[in-house]
Write an enzyme that holds these catalytic residues in place. Structure first.
Site, PDB file in Angstrom:
ATOM      1  N   LYS A 176      56.394 -30.494  24.975  1.00 48.69           N
ATOM      2  CA  LYS A 176      54.897 -30.883  24.432  1.00 48.69           C
ATOM      3  C   LYS A 176      54.186 -30.864  25.807  1.00 48.69           C
ATOM      4  O   LYS A 176      54.606 -31.685  26.850  1.00 48.69           O
ATOM      5  CB  LYS A 176      54.675 -32.102  23.700  1.00 48.69           C
ATOM      6  CG  LYS A 176      55.493 -31.917  22.455  1.00 48.69           C
ATOM      7  CD  LYS A 176      55.672 -33.356  21.675  1.00 48.69           C
ATOM      8  CE  LYS A 176      56.594 -34.347  22.254  1.00 48.69           C
ATOM      9  NZ  LYS A 176      56.381 -35.590  21.616  1.00 48.69           N
ATOM     10  N   THR A 208      45.722 -41.752  20.151  1.00 50.42           N
ATOM     11  CA  THR A 208      46.761 -40.775  19.685  1.00 50.42           C
ATOM     12  C   THR A 208      48.176 -41.282  19.695  1.00 50.42           C
ATOM     13  O   THR A 208      49.018 -40.775  19.779  1.00 50.42           O
ATOM     14  CB  THR A 208      46.943 -39.836  21.029  1.00 50.42           C
ATOM     15  OG1 THR A 208      47.031 -40.634  22.249  1.00 50.42           O
ATOM     16  CG2 THR A 208      45.850 -38.898  21.203  1.00 50.42           C
ATOM     17  N   GLY A 210      51.454 -42.532  18.260  1.00 51.29           N
ATOM     18  CA  GLY A 210      52.431 -42.007  17.212  1.00 51.29           C
ATOM     19  C   GLY A 210      52.448 -40.568  17.115  1.00 51.29           C
ATOM     20  O   GLY A 210      52.856 -39.793  16.119  1.00 51.29           O
ATOM     21  N   THR A 211      51.700 -39.699  18.012  1.00 52.88           N
ATOM     22  CA  THR A 211      51.585 -38.200  18.089  1.00 52.88           C
ATOM     23  C   THR A 211      53.131 -37.712  18.129  1.00 52.88           C
ATOM     24  O   THR A 211      53.138 -36.703  17.370  1.00 52.88           O
ATOM     25  CB  THR A 211      50.625 -37.564  19.003  1.00 52.88           C
ATOM     26  OG1 THR A 211      51.034 -38.108  20.188  1.00 52.88           O
ATOM     27  CG2 THR A 211      49.184 -37.921  18.881  1.00 52.88           C
ATOM     28  N   GLY A 212      53.762 -38.192  18.958  1.00 50.32           N
ATOM     29  CA  GLY A 212      55.153 -37.525  19.286  1.00 50.32           C
ATOM     30  C   GLY A 212      56.209 -37.766  18.088  1.00 50.32           C
ATOM     31  O   GLY A 212      56.608 -36.730  17.488  1.00 50.32           O
ATOM     32  N   CYS A 213      55.839 -38.888  17.481  1.00 47.82           N
ATOM     33  CA  CYS A 213      56.754 -39.240  16.302  1.00 47.82           C
ATOM     34  C   CYS A 213      56.408 -38.202  15.172  1.00 47.82           C
ATOM     35  O   CYS A 213      57.205 -37.623  14.522  1.00 47.82           O
ATOM     36  CB  CYS A 213      56.703 -40.737  15.778  1.00 47.82           C
ATOM     37  SG  CYS A 213      57.040 -41.940  17.189  1.00 47.82           S
TER      38      CYS A 213
END
Length: 267
Positions: A176, A208, A210-213
Site C-alpha cells: 500500500k 483514515t 482503520g483503513t488497513g484493517c
C-alpha cells in the site's frame, strides 16, 4: 441460504474504527458471514491507543478451535497478533486445519503511533506466518520493518520492495502506497511475475482510522467468495476508497472510515 465464511484473527478496537470491529463490518457489507478470534483488547478512541491487553494463549487457542473445528472458514484475515507466541500459535492452527485464503495484514503501529507488535514478534511473523500467507498487505512503514531497510519514498523503491517481500514466502503481495505524499494513491499487487498498479485519486481527509484493517478484510471477503486475487484486490480498493471518501468526523482526533459507503455507491 449459504454465505461464504470469513474469520478475522485480530485485536479489538473499543472505538469501533479498526481491528475486529472494522473487519466484521466489512465482512457483513461484502456479503460474507464474519467470525472472530480476539488476540488482544485495546482501549482506543480517535485520539489514540490508551491500553493494550493481550489475551492468553489458552483463550486464543480455544477461540480458534471452536470456530475451525465446527464452522470452518473460506478465508482468514489476520491483524494485530502482538507477540511471537501468538503468531506461532495462529500459524500452527491455520496449518493444522489446512486453512486456505490467508490474508496477513502485518499490523505493527497504530495511526497515533502506538506499537501494536512486540519487537521480537517481527521475526516470528516473517518466519512462520508469511510463508503460509496467500497475500500480505503491508503499508510502507510495515514493509520497511519486515525487510529491515529504510522506508521507501518512491514508486520504484516500492516495486523493488514488493518483489523482495514476495521472497519471504507469500503467494501474493499487496503493498500500500498511501504513505507516499506526492501524486495519486498507488497500491501495488505483485503476483510473482508481474506488478499491477492500482491507482486512485488521493482523498484529502485525516479521517483514515482503520483503513488497513478494512482493506485487508475486504480482500479476504472477496477471496472467500471465490474471486481471483486481482479481482479481489480491485474490489477491496474500490471498497476502501468509498469508505475514505465518506469517512466519519466523530471524536476529537482521527475519525474512522465509513464501512457502509460502498453499499451506498452500489445502490
Amino acid at each position: 441460504m449459504t454465505l461464504a465464511k470469513t474469520l478475522t484473527i485480530a485485536g479489538s478496537d473499543s472505538g469501533g474504527g479498526a481491528g475486529i470491529q472494522a473487519d466484521i463490518k466489512t465482512f457483513q457489507e461484502l456479503h460474507t458471514f464474519g467470525m472472530s478470534v480476539i488476540t488482544a483488547l485495546t482501549a482506543q478512541n480517535t485520539l489514540g491507543v490508551h491500553g493494550v491487553f493481550p489475551q492468553s494463549l489458552e483463550a486464543i487457542e480455544a477461540q480458534l478451535e471452536a470456530v475451525l473445528s465446527d464452522i470452518g472458514t473460506d478465508a482468514v484475515k489476520t491483524g494485530m497478533l502482538f507477540s511471537a507466541d501468538i503468531i506461532t500459535l495462529v500459524a500452527n492452527k491455520l496449518k493444522e486445519y489446512d486453512v486456505k485464503n490467508i490474508v496477513v495484514d502485518p499490523v505493527m503501529i497504530a495511526k497515533g503511533g502506538a506499537s501494536l507488535l512486540q519487537e521480537e514478534a517481527v521475526k516470528a511473523l516473517t518466519s512462520e506466518l508469511l510463508p503460509i500467507a496467500t497475500v500480505i498487505t503491508p503499508n510502507l512503514p510495515e514493509a520497511a520493518k519486515l525487510l529491515g531497510r529504510a522506508e521507501m519514498r518512491s514508486l520504484e523503491e516500492m516495486k523493488q520492495a514488493a518483489i523482495d517481500l514476495h521472497k519471504l514466502g507469500p503467494s501474493f503481495v499487496v503493498l500500500k502506497g498511501g504513505h507516499l505524499t506526492d501524486g495519486p494513491a498507488v497500491d501495488l499487487l505483485f503476483d510473482g511475475k508481474c506488478i499491477h498498479e492500482l491507482e486512485v485519486q488521493r482523498i484529502d481527509t485525516k479521517h483514515t482510522h482503520g483503513t488497513g484493517c478494512t482493506f485487508a478484510a475486504a480482500i479476504a471477503a472477496e477471496l472467500a467468495k471465490g474471486a481471483h486475487i486481482k479481482e479481489a484486490t480491485e474490489t477491496a480498493k474500490a471498497y476502501i476508497t468509498a469508505a475514505i471518501s465518506h469517512s466519519l468526523n466523530i471524536g476529537s482526533g482521527i475519525g474512522p472510515t465509513n464501512h457502509a459507503a460502498f453499499r451506498y455507491n452500489s445502490n
